[in-house]
Design a protein around this motif. Structure first.
Motif, mmCIF file in Angstrom:
data_model
loop_
_atom_site.group_PDB
_atom_site.id
_atom_site.type_symbol
_atom_site.label_atom_id
_atom_site.label_comp_id
_atom_site.label_asym_id
_atom_site.label_seq_id
_atom_site.Cartn_x
_atom_site.Cartn_y
_atom_site.Cartn_z
ATOM 1 N N ASN A 2 0.828 -1.198 0.000
ATOM 2 C CA ASN A 2 0.000 0.000 0.000
ATOM 3 C C ASN A 2 0.866 1.253 0.000
ATOM 4 O OD1 ASN A 2 -2.369 -1.504 0.128
ATOM 5 N ND2 ASN A 2 -2.278 -1.613 2.367
ATOM 6 N N TYR A 3 0.345 2.290 -0.617
ATOM 7 C CA TYR A 3 1.111 3.535 -0.704
ATOM 8 C C TYR A 3 1.436 4.073 0.696
ATOM 9 C CZ TYR A 3 2.758 7.955 -2.536
ATOM 10 O OH TYR A 3 3.547 9.037 -2.842
ATOM 11 N N TYR A 4 0.447 4.018 1.567
ATOM 12 C CA TYR A 4 0.699 4.310 2.992
ATOM 13 C C TYR A 4 0.370 3.062 3.808
ATOM 14 C CZ TYR A 4 0.620 9.246 1.610
ATOM 15 O OH TYR A 4 0.878 10.447 1.004
ATOM 16 N N HIS A 7 -2.998 5.063 6.872
ATOM 17 C CA HIS A 7 -3.485 6.364 6.402
ATOM 18 C C HIS A 7 -4.614 6.779 7.346
ATOM 19 C CE1 HIS A 7 -4.267 8.892 2.500
ATOM 20 N NE2 HIS A 7 -4.159 9.626 3.579
ATOM 21 N N ARG A 50 0.477 8.505 6.987
ATOM 22 C CA ARG A 50 0.066 9.868 6.680
ATOM 23 C C ARG A 50 -1.157 10.211 7.516
ATOM 24 N NH1 ARG A 50 1.446 14.154 3.691
ATOM 25 N NH2 ARG A 50 -0.215 15.631 3.223
#
Lengths: 102, 102
Positions: A2-4, A7, A50
């Motif tokens: 996952n990108y973060y 999140h 994030r």
């Protein structure tokens, strides 16, 4: 991946009609605090965490609330110690803070 | 069960320094459009979908972006047809729209 990894969205909505809302509980302050703490811990950025503001998450009466994705775990918090516990337990160590779950 | 089956966050951040940002691509318009469409389809609410504004999601150069949680699927969109496709394919039928993924 996952990108973060985590999140996190804080509802920081202020309702104008006197109805319950997260900003009545200083949500913006706690969101900013969480963001600052994660930066200090070098846990911010892609592949890591994030912290975001969000518009109304529509759980106003349960607020102030935040949600951790992709885990989809919702928390109600009261103070900085709660935020610290969520950061240390959930975001650092992957353990859900059951006492704060909503 | 997750509180929302699909929780969608549109970055609607406007950067003031001339740097790339989602709002340069009318992100707020597309977020509002998605919200309206989901209401029409009676897909809004707990157990179903929610469309939210978010602060800067920090993928500015790839924008305009949105993310669907808990799936953790990120999309770049260009127009209303892209939004319609994401709603129909992903949110209604659970099929990721590969051509729009970032």
């Amino acid at each position: 991946m996952n990108y973060y990894k985590h999140h996190v969205f804080f509802c920081t909505n202020q309702r104008e009609n006197g109805a319950a809302c997260c900003q009545d509980h200083d949500a913006q302050f706690f969101r900013d605090y969480a963001k600052t703490q994660l930066k200090k811990l070098k846990m911010s950025g892609s592949g890591k965490c994030r912290i975001n503001n969000a518009g109304c998450l529509d759980r106003c009466k349960e607020g102030p609330v935040m949600v951790v994705y992709p885990d989809a775990i919702w928390y109600r918090y009261e103070n900085q110690a709660d935020i610290d516990e969520i950061i240390e337990e959930h975001l650092q160590n992957g353990r859900v803070v059951e006492r704060l779950k909503v």
